[in-house]
Scaffold this motif. Structure first.
Motif, PDB file in Angstrom:
ATOM      1  N   SER A   1       3.615 -11.276   1.568  1.00  8.75           N
ATOM      2  CA  SER A   1       4.108 -12.510   0.946  1.00  8.75           C
ATOM      3  C   SER A   1       3.641 -13.737   1.714  1.00  8.75           C
ATOM      4  O   SER A   1       3.240 -14.742   1.110  1.00  8.75           O
ATOM      5  N   ASP A   2       3.671 -13.651   3.048  1.00  6.82           N
ATOM      6  CA  ASP A   2       3.217 -14.779   3.857  1.00  6.82           C
ATOM      7  C   ASP A   2       1.736 -15.067   3.656  1.00  6.82           C
ATOM      8  O   ASP A   2       1.289 -16.215   3.781  1.00  6.82           O
ATOM      9  N   LEU A   3       0.977 -14.034   3.346  1.00  2.00           N
ATOM     10  CA  LEU A   3      -0.461 -14.209   3.130  1.00  2.00           C
ATOM     11  C   LEU A   3      -0.787 -14.607   1.695  1.00  2.00           C
ATOM     12  O   LEU A   3      -1.957 -14.716   1.329  1.00  2.00           O
ATOM     13  N   GLY A   4       0.247 -14.806   0.879  1.00  2.00           N
ATOM     14  CA  GLY A   4       0.046 -15.316  -0.472  1.00  2.00           C
ATOM     15  C   GLY A   4      -0.197 -14.271  -1.533  1.00  2.00           C
ATOM     16  O   GLY A   4      -0.657 -14.611  -2.632  1.00  2.00           O
ATOM     17  N   ALA A   5       0.105 -13.007  -1.249  1.00  2.00           N
ATOM     18  CA  ALA A   5      -0.134 -11.954  -2.236  1.00  2.00           C
ATOM     19  C   ALA A   5       0.936 -12.002  -3.321  1.00  2.00           C
ATOM     20  O   ALA A   5       2.125 -12.030  -3.012  1.00  2.00           O
ATOM     21  N   PRO A   6       0.542 -11.989  -4.601  1.00  3.63           N
ATOM     22  CA  PRO A   6       1.536 -11.911  -5.687  1.00  3.63           C
ATOM     23  C   PRO A   6       2.176 -10.519  -5.712  1.00  3.63           C
ATOM     24  O   PRO A   6       1.681  -9.590  -5.073  1.00  3.63           O
ATOM     25  N   PRO A   7       3.272 -10.350  -6.471  1.00  5.88           N
ATOM     26  CA  PRO A   7       3.985  -9.066  -6.479  1.00  5.88           C
ATOM     27  C   PRO A   7       3.103  -7.871  -6.848  1.00  5.88           C
ATOM     28  O   PRO A   7       3.214  -6.809  -6.229  1.00  5.88           O
ATOM     29  N   PHE A   8       2.241  -8.025  -7.864  1.00  4.91           N
ATOM     30  CA  PHE A   8       1.419  -6.885  -8.272  1.00  4.91           C
ATOM     31  C   PHE A   8       0.447  -6.502  -7.163  1.00  4.91           C
ATOM     32  O   PHE A   8       0.218  -5.311  -6.915  1.00  4.91           O
TER      33      PHE A   8
ATOM     34  N   SER B   1       0.168  -2.869  -5.339  1.00  3.71           N
ATOM     35  CA  SER B   1      -1.043  -2.047  -5.395  1.00  3.71           C
ATOM     36  C   SER B   1      -1.736  -1.910  -4.047  1.00  3.71           C
ATOM     37  O   SER B   1      -2.373  -0.877  -3.780  1.00  3.71           O
ATOM     38  N   GLU B   2      -1.616  -2.915  -3.181  1.00  5.40           N
ATOM     39  CA  GLU B   2      -2.339  -2.888  -1.916  1.00  5.40           C
ATOM     40  C   GLU B   2      -1.465  -2.497  -0.726  1.00  5.40           C
ATOM     41  O   GLU B   2      -1.999  -2.068   0.308  1.00  5.40           O
ATOM     42  N   VAL B   3      -0.156  -2.638  -0.860  1.00  2.75           N
ATOM     43  CA  VAL B   3       0.728  -2.359   0.286  1.00  2.75           C
ATOM     44  C   VAL B   3       1.631  -1.162   0.020  1.00  2.75           C
ATOM     45  O   VAL B   3       1.660  -0.202   0.793  1.00  2.75           O
ATOM     46  N   ILE B   4       2.379  -1.210  -1.098  1.00  4.83           N
ATOM     47  CA  ILE B   4       3.368  -0.163  -1.353  1.00  4.83           C
ATOM     48  C   ILE B   4       2.722   1.135  -1.831  1.00  4.83           C
ATOM     49  O   ILE B   4       2.998   2.221  -1.306  1.00  4.83           O
ATOM     50  N   LEU B   5       1.861   1.044  -2.856  1.00  3.68           N
ATOM     51  CA  LEU B   5       1.285   2.246  -3.449  1.00  3.68           C
ATOM     52  C   LEU B   5       0.507   3.097  -2.442  1.00  3.68           C
ATOM     53  O   LEU B   5       0.687   4.326  -2.415  1.00  3.68           O
ATOM     54  N   PRO B   6      -0.372   2.524  -1.621  1.00  3.99           N
ATOM     55  CA  PRO B   6      -1.095   3.382  -0.657  1.00  3.99           C
ATOM     56  C   PRO B   6      -0.170   4.125   0.301  1.00  3.99           C
ATOM     57  O   PRO B   6      -0.480   5.242   0.721  1.00  3.99           O
ATOM     58  N   GLN B   7       0.965   3.521   0.648  1.00  7.28           N
ATOM     59  CA  GLN B   7       1.871   4.168   1.588  1.00  7.28           C
ATOM     60  C   GLN B   7       2.771   5.208   0.931  1.00  7.28           C
ATOM     61  O   GLN B   7       3.437   5.982   1.624  1.00  7.28           O
ATOM     62  N   THR B   8       2.803   5.238  -0.394  1.00  3.68           N
ATOM     63  CA  THR B   8       3.639   6.208  -1.100  1.00  3.68           C
ATOM     64  C   THR B   8       2.825   7.216  -1.901  1.00  3.68           C
ATOM     65  O   THR B   8       3.389   8.036  -2.620  1.00  3.68           O
ATOM     66  N   LEU B   9       1.506   7.176  -1.748  1.00  3.57           N
ATOM     67  CA  LEU B   9       0.647   8.056  -2.541  1.00  3.57           C
ATOM     68  C   LEU B   9       0.898   9.523  -2.216  1.00  3.57           C
ATOM     69  O   LEU B   9       0.908  10.387  -3.109  1.00  3.57           O
ATOM     70  N   VAL B  10       1.104   9.819  -0.941  1.00  4.83           N
ATOM     71  CA  VAL B  10       1.390  11.203  -0.542  1.00  4.83           C
ATOM     72  C   VAL B  10       2.684  11.681  -1.193  1.00  4.83           C
ATOM     73  O   VAL B  10       2.791  12.825  -1.646  1.00  4.83           O
ATOM     74  N   GLY B  11       3.683  10.807  -1.257  1.00  9.24           N
ATOM     75  CA  GLY B  11       4.938  11.157  -1.895  1.00  9.24           C
ATOM     76  C   GLY B  11       4.781  11.431  -3.383  1.00  9.24           C
ATOM     77  O   GLY B  11       5.474  12.284  -3.941  1.00  9.24           O
ATOM     78  N   LEU B  12       3.875  10.718  -4.045  1.00  7.00           N
ATOM     79  CA  LEU B  12       3.627  10.960  -5.464  1.00  7.00           C
ATOM     80  C   LEU B  12       3.098  12.367  -5.690  1.00  7.00           C
ATOM     81  O   LEU B  12       3.516  13.059  -6.625  1.00  7.00           O
TER      82      LEU B  12
END
Length: 273
Positions: free
Chosen positions: A175-182, A186-197
Motif C-alpha cells: 500500500s505504501d508503494l502505491g499498489a492498488p488492491p488487485f 496478485s503480486e503479494v497475497i496469491l504467490p504466498q498462498t499458492l502452495v495452500g491452493l
C-alpha cells in the motif's frame, strides 16, 4: 514419526494388501469369490465401456467440485483473515457447522431445499426470479452442491492456516508503494498462498472422488460413481474380486493424482518486506 507410520501401515497398508489379493481371485455365480490368480478383472476394467463411463463421471464430478470448493474456500478464508478478531470467532464457528453434522443429516437437509416444493423453489417464486416452481433434486447440480458443502470446511481451514502465515506488513508495504488492491492480491497475497491452493485442491479431490452417499442421494439415477459401483459389486452382485479391483483402481488413481499435484506444486519461498 515412526509410531504414526506403523499405525498407518497397520490400519491402511495391511487391508490394502488384502484388497489387492482379493482383486486377483476368480468369481463364479452364487459365490463371493473363488480363490485363484487371474487378471481378468483388470482386463475388464480397461475394456468395459460401462466402467469407463463410471470412472469418467467420478473424475469429472470430483474435479469440478474441487475447483468450486477451493474457489469458495479461498474467498471465505481471505475474508476471515482480513476481518478483525471479533469477527473471526463467528466465521470459524460457521465453518465448523458442517463438520458437526453427519453426511446423512446434511443430505436430508438438502432434501428440504432442492425439491419442487422446497425452500429454494419458494424463494425463487417469491422474489419473482421464476414464475413456476422448479426442482433441482436428482440433478448433477444438486450432487455438485452437496459435495462442495461437505468438503468446504476442510479446504477453508487449510487455506486459513496458510493466510495466518503471511506477514501483514507485506500488505502495508504494498500500500505504501502505491499498489492498488488487485495488484496487492496478485503480486503479494496469491504467490504466498499458492502452495495452500494446491494442498486444498488435493484435499477436496481426495474427499469428493471417494464420496458415495451424496451423489447417490442428490444426483440422478444415471450418475454412477466408483463408490456406487463398488458397493453394487460387493453387496448386490456379490462379486468381491471386481469390487476389490475397482477399489484398487480408485486408490491408485488418487495416488497418481497426488503425485501429479505434488509435481506441479510450487516450492514454498520466503517473502520479506
Amino acid at each position: 514419526m515412526a509410531p504414526a507410520l506403523l499405525l498407518s501401515l497397520a490400519c491402511f497398508g495391511v487391508p490394502a494388501l488384502f484388497m489387492a489379493r482379493m482383486s486377483l481371485n476368480g468369481h463364479e455365480p452364487q459365490t463371493a469369490y473363488v480363490a485363484g490368480f487371474t487378471f481378468d478383472h483388470y482386463r475388464r476394467l480397461l475394456s468395459d465401456p460401462l466402467i469407463a463411463g463410471v470412472i469418467w463421471n467420478t473424475v469429472r464430478l470430483a474435479f469440478f467440485a474441487s475447483i468450486l470448493t477451493v474457489a469458495l474456500a479461498y474467498a471465505f478464508a481471505l475474508l476471515v483473515w482480513l476481518r478483525p478478531g471479533r469477527w473471526r470467532f463467528m466465521f470459524v464457528g460457521l465453518a465448523l457447522l458442517p463438520m458437526l453434522i453427519s453426511e446423512i443429516a446434511i443430505i436430508f437437509g438438502w432434501w428440504t431445499i432442492f425439491p419442487k416444493n422446497g425452500l429454494l423453489s419458494y424463494i425463487l417464486v417469491s422474489t419473482g426470479l421464476t414464475n413456476d416452481k422448479i426442482s433441482l433434486m436428482y440433478t448433477e447440480g444438486a450432487a455438485l452442491v452437496g459435495l462442495v458443502y461437505v468438503t468446504l470446511p476442510y479446504c477453508f481451514f487449510i487455506l486459513l492456516s496458510v493466510f495466518d502465515g503471511i506477514d501483514r506488513r507485506t500488505l502495508e508495504a504494498a500500500s505504501d508503494l502505491g499498489a492498488p488492491p488487485f495488484t496487492t492480491f496478485s503480486e503479494v497475497i496469491l504467490p504466498q498462498t499458492l502452495v495452500g491452493l494446491f494442498a486444498a485442491f488435493a484435499q477436496a479431490f481426495i474427499w469428493t472422488i471417494g464420496v458415495y452417499a451424496t451423489p447417490l442421494a442428490l444426483g440422478p439415477d444415471t450418475l454412477w460413481t466408483l463408490g456406487y459401483l463398488i458397493q453394487d459389486q460387493m453387496l448386490s452382485k456379490h462379486h468381491w474380486p471386481m469390487a476389490a479391483t475397482l477399489s484398487m483402481a480408485l486408490m491408485l488413481g488418487v495416488a497418481g493424482t497426488m503425485a501429479v499435484i505434488r509435481w506441479l506444486q510450487p516450492t514454498q519461498r520466503s517473502f520479506h518486506v
